[in-house]
Write an enzyme that holds these catalytic residues in place. Structure first.
Site, PDB file in Angstrom:
ATOM      1  N   GLU A 162       0.879  -1.166   0.000  1.00  0.00           N
ATOM      2  CA  GLU A 162       0.000   0.000   0.000  1.00  0.00           C
ATOM      3  C   GLU A 162       0.916   1.215   0.000  1.00  0.00           C
ATOM      4  O   GLU A 162       1.596   1.454   0.986  1.00  0.00           O
ATOM      5  CB  GLU A 162      -0.851  -0.065   1.277  1.00  0.00           C
ATOM      6  CG  GLU A 162      -2.036   0.816   1.267  1.00  0.00           C
ATOM      7  CD  GLU A 162      -2.916   0.535   0.069  1.00  0.00           C
ATOM      8  OE1 GLU A 162      -2.928   1.404  -0.814  1.00  0.00           O
ATOM      9  OE2 GLU A 162      -3.538  -0.544   0.015  1.00  0.00           O
ATOM     10  N   CYS A 198      -2.119   8.747   3.300  1.00  0.00           N
ATOM     11  CA  CYS A 198      -1.966   8.460   1.878  1.00  0.00           C
ATOM     12  C   CYS A 198      -3.256   8.794   1.133  1.00  0.00           C
ATOM     13  O   CYS A 198      -3.259   8.974  -0.068  1.00  0.00           O
ATOM     14  CB  CYS A 198      -1.535   7.021   1.637  1.00  0.00           C
ATOM     15  SG  CYS A 198      -2.408   5.842   2.632  1.00  0.00           S
TER      16      CYS A 198
END
Ligand code: FAD
Lengths: 520, 454
Positions: free
Chosen positions: A283, A317
């Site tokens: 990720e 993020c």
């Protein structure tokens, strides 16, 4: 087992809940720094060599962590390999019960853990509490999903043969966790590995070892056997050694793109006489765009941009980093965004009402300041919050950048700080073209009140998570499975129904049940 | 849930017959059809009430209307909303088809725009205080007092907060000027305690400050205090009443403490007349009333605080927010509980006379009749309590109250359409919700049924 339900957030609009948190923080501050051990095969070694500090007051040491040695990494993987056979052999429901107990451990310490996240990572209270809740959610959710997965899917059955598919644990999972959701993400990746019967070696971010330690303590108390969970604090070299280890089968990583790609590359190389392909769940970053159509309700857009771009100082993020606004409303939105910047309170995470806390470390702050300075040099205009707290916390002023050249760093690269650009576009289609041209595809936002526009954007967007008429952050386990596409990640969805598949190997057994022409 | 408070303050059994008689009387006195906007509006509402999906489509249309650049764009939205219906009703299919050719699309858009404007016109008195003044004057003439609410977009910048505060000052000044010409109306101008200001302004604290943070009520409170203090001074100087509206849970503590604190400041000990709002749909509204009464008693101001009792306008919002966050809803989940709580609070407030002035704000004939019957029962004169309605929802009730010699006040929103949208959508939602008194009455429920004890 009861149905999964997200852990309720604390109702912080009530004074008594806030008082409890403040009391928890007082108690936390009164105690000495947490000593974080290396834990291998249930054995602890304490010999602190590294410290995590309060980003808002770097003199304050939050935890003193022991750094794992290469030998400890080896020993941990070896112990994990052995423990995996025991843990993986246990019925899924038993493992689930243990993980649910671990969730209970976290739940019973939630005020204290929120205080820890406030201090170790400068998570403002609301977000610190959300981090604890999300960690609990991951344990509860994955343990339930693992039981369902264990039953295996239906296959076609014809007379005379019995077909079954079951999932085996892959073995040892290496978890390399970030500091920005210090409890939640470490817990999510760890819980996924454990729930499916793998042993887990956890390498926390060097900025947040104590948060990871709290998780490991909860797992141990809940009854995860020694060896099935290892804690290996340290810097990047520890993570690299762990990921590279031939005894590791799955690597679950959340962090920067550079490290993620390196892990992927090395995992693909068959070395050391390995008998398996390593699987990587990665990720990585994003460069997330929020599209604002001409018919958007700007009353909603402004707070959503502020929260998405500046919440936790943009260190998510999922944070919004480019606002692509229809030219018809660009001036009005820009004007209101400029004005609203002043409403942001940049302050200590422990202060209720702080909108923007300090960045995690001095280097991050310096990097963000450089990006803003370069943007201004390139001809952009940077509107910044002017009031910053005194002291030597790593504060960086929330910034809205107007008129940045399309090729500039601030427009093209992930910043991971409180900076957002505003770019007028001729249409939603033009905005989609911009999104489409990007290498990253993690989250996206759209404000529109036309169902046709919403459907069209949903159809063509490459992003992993599209948020419509709301902010781009704050995914919930089970409700918004989270993860990016393209260079943002391996397309996996944390907190989603198929996440666990990355931690298992399918085995199909076909039995011929015909004996002398007789089928039972 | 055992509710000791209910039994502690149970209504005297003999209240019901008078209450019913009053309810019937008010119902009979209701003026027949009101206003010219009724036709299109009624048809739209009937359509909306008949089908939840259609209702949603209609609200979304109203919501987006001011953001559309022209009638073609509005028609495009309308068509898109209608497309989402499972089974389009006949007039709807027409709408979808109409949006195909550019010419037809503009025509549809114009019809839709007219509809939205006519809805807005029903609830919003005028685009500005100046434009609204004649309407307000006519209401006063017909023996109904008013309170003005300045509609605004959400305040997200300090400048927007300043601008709203400035509009409030200007409104107080121009209303004062306009009200000079109003004829004397003794019922509206004096109660047993003293003079009642003619000028009455309702203000929204979240429009004064962009710093509403549910977890940090002090941030918004300190910021809004500057503006509200200045407005209180202005109101005192002009002898006007300032009423602070109550909003959602995110700002509740902020608003309550803000008002109670400011009223403790010595300069406001002898004015102005000020009010706040108590929402009966809150589970802890009884404790809030305790707090209000305690603080008011301690403050010993020369002018009593006015408490406007409402059920609460953010029921859907509070319920959804609680569900999404895993919280027990802060509001009752059964409509009858809100109604019963409203009656308990009505009695407690009227009992507290003259420590506080009470304004009962409801369009529910049962809730209103209960208040009037109880006030009589405890020996209060009609001038000693107020009954409030919203413009566009309570127009017929307002006339009935005036005809019955009761002291009524109509809440009159002023502002343009963009600013009024959130307000308008809330009112429409309320008016077509199947638990609402007005919707039940519109759908022909029996009067005795509507007046029954909740
Ligand atoms: C003059 C005036 C001023 C007002 N000012 C404010 C204000 O400052 N702040 C504010 O919040 N509201 C305010 N309101 C609105 C008020 O709160 C109500 O929304 C509105 O008056 C409808 O209530 P009712 O008694 O007229 O109608 P009714 O139909 O009897 O009641 C409807 C109300 O019941 C409640 N309800 C609906 N469904 C449920 C359920 N399932 N369970 C529990 N309760 C339910 C809701 O509060 C809903 O509004 C004001 C109203 C008036 C008339």
């Amino acid at each position: 087992m009861t149905d999964f339900r997200n852990e309720p957030f604390l109702e912080l609009r009530r004074a008594h809940e806030r008082d409890r948190l403040i009391a928890a923080l007082d108690a936390f501050d009164a105690a000495p720094p947490i000593e974080v051990p290396v834990i291998v095969g249930g054995e602890r070694r304490v010999d602190p060599t590294a410290a995590s500090v309060d980003p808002g007051m770097p003199d304050r040491v939050v935890a003193a962590a022991t750094t794992a040695t290469p030998a400890e990494v080896d020993a941990a993987v070896e112990a994990a390999g052995a423990a995996a056979r025991v843990w993986g052999g246990m019925p899924a429901a038993e493992r689930a019960a243990i993980l649910a107990r671990a969730a209970g451990e976290l739940r019973s310490r939630r005020y204290e853990l929120a205080a820890l996240a406030v201090r170790e990572c400068a998570k403002p209270w609301v977000e610190a509490d959300i981090d604890v809740c999300e960690a609990i959610d991951f344990l509860e959710y994955y343990s339930r999903r693992a039981v369902l997965l264990d039953a295996g899917p239906e296959l076609i059955q014809l007379p005379g043969e019995r077909n079954t598919l079951h999932y085996r644990p892959r073995g040892v999972s290496a978890v390399i966790a970030p500091w920005n959701f210090p409890i939640a993400i470490a817990t999510g990746m760890t819980a996924a590995g454990l729930a499916t019967g793998n042993a887990v070696c956890l390498k926390p971010a060097e900025q947040s070892p104590a948060c990871a330690f709290a998780l490991v303590e909860a797992l141990e108390r809940a009854g995860v056997p020694a060896g099935a969970i290892a804690l290996l604090p340290g810097e990047g070299d520890v993570g690299a050694a762990l990921a590279d280890h031939p005894g590791v089968h799955t690597i679950a990583f959340t962090g920067s793109g550079a490290v993620g790609l390196e892990i992927l590359r090395r995992a693909a190389e068959p070395r050391d006489g390995r008998r398996h392909l390593k699987r990587v769940v990665a990720e990585m970053g994003g460069k997330n765009c929020l599209i604002v159509d001409a018919d958007a309700d700007l009353d909603d857009v402004v707070p959503a941009v502020l929260a998405s771009a500046f919440g936790f100082a943009g260190q998510k993020c999922s944070a919004a980093s480019r606002v692509l606004v229809h030219e018809r409303v660009a001036d009005v939105l820009s004007e209101r965004l400029r004005g609203s910047l002043e409403t942001l309170l940049v302050g200590q995470a422990e202060t209720f009402g702080t909108d923007v806390p300090p960045l995690i470390e001095g280097a991050s702050r310096d990097r963000v300041e450089r990006v803003v300075a370069e943007a201004v040099q390139a001809g952009a205009e940077a509107e910044r919050v002017r009031r910053l707290p005194d002291g030597d916390g790593f504060f960086s002023a929330p910034t809205v950048v107007f008129g940045a050249p399309p090729e500039s760093f601030v427009v093209r690269e992930e910043i991971f700080g409180p900076v957002v650009t505003v770019e007028p576009v001729a249409s939603v289609d033009a905005a989609c073209d911009i999104v489409d041209a990007q290498a990253h595809a993690l989250t996206g936002g759209l404000f529109s009140r036309n169902p046709r526009t919403i459907a069209a954007v949903a159809r063509r967007t490459p992003v992993g998570n599209l948020y419509v008429n709301r902010g781009t952050t704050g995914s919930m386990v089970g409700r918004q499975p989270f993860g990016g596409n393209r260079l943002s990640g391996t397309g996996t969805k944390a907190g989603g129904p198929d996440y666990l598949l990355h931690f298992v190997e399918p085995v199909v057994v076909t039995e011929n049940t015909v004996r002398h022409g007789l089928a039972p | 849930m055992p509710d000791t408070l209910v039994t502690a303050a149970a209504p005297p059994v003999d209240l019901e017959p008078q209450l019913l008689a009053l309810g019937r009387e008010l119902s009979e006195r209701r003026s027949p059809l009101h206003a010219a906007t009724r036709g299109a509006y009624d048809r739209a509402m009937a359509l909306a009430a008949s089908d939840p999906q259609l209702r949603a489509a209609l609200f979304r249309l109203v919501d987006v209307a001011p953001a559309c650049a022209g009638s073609a764009e509005l028609a495009e939205h309308l068509a898109a909303y209608l497309e989402e219906l499972d089974e389009p009703a006949p007039p709807v299919a027409l709408g979808t088809r109409a949006a195909t050719s550019p010419l037809a699309r503009r025509a549809t858009g114009r019809v839709a725009a007219t509809l939205v404007r006519s809805m807005a016109g029903r609830f919003i008195v005028g685009e500005s205080v100046a434009a609204a003044a004649p309407v307000l004057g006519r209401l006063w003439q017909r023996n109904t007092a008013v309170t003005v609410d300045l509609l605004g977009e959400a305040t997200v910048t300090p400048a927007e907060g300043e601008a709203y505060a400035r509009r409030c000052h200007e409104a107080l000044i121009s209303l004062t000027a306009a009200s000079k010409a109003w004829p004397e109306r003794p019922l509206l101008e004096r109660d047993g305690i003293g003079r009642l200001p003619r000028v009455n302004l309702s203000v929204k604290v979240t429009a004064l400050t962009p710093l509403t943070r549910a977890e940090a009520p002090d941030r918004g409170r300190l910021d809004a205090a500057r503006h509200l203090r200045a407005l209180l001074r202005r109101a005192k100087e002009l002898n006007a009443h300032l009423h602070v509206d109550m909003e959602s849970m995110a700002s509740r503590e902020l608003i309550l403490e803000l008002v109670l604190d400011l009223l403790d400041e010595p300069e406001f000990a002898d004015g102005p007349s000020t009010g706040l709002v108590l929402q009966a749909y809150l589970r802890d509204s009884e404790e809030l009333l305790d707090r209000i009464l305690e603080r008011t008693a301690a403050a010993q101001r020369a002018v009593p605080l006015t408490v406007r009792l409402v059920k609460g306008a953010y029921w859907d919002h509070e319920t959804i927010e609680a569900a999404q966050n895993g919280w027990t809803p802060p509001v009752w989940t059964d409509k009858a509980e809100s109604d019963r709580c409203f009656e308990r609070l009505t009695r407690r407030l009227l009992d507290a006379h003259p420590l506080v002035r009470t304004a009962i704000a409801s369009h529910n004939l049962r809730s209103v009749a209960h208040a009037v019957a109880y006030a009589r029962h405890v020996g209060l004169q009609p001038r000693d309590f107020e009954l409030q309605v919203l413009r566009g929802l309570g127009d017929d009730l307002q006339d009935a109250l005036a005809a019955a010699g009761l002291r009524g006040r109509t809440y009159c929103p002023v502002g343009d359409m963009v600013a009024g949208m959130a307000y308008l959508v809330r009112r429409l939602l309320e008016n077509t919700s199947n638990t609402s008194f007005l919707a039940s009455r519109a759908s022909g429920s029996d009067l005795e049924e509507l007046l029954r004890r909740p």
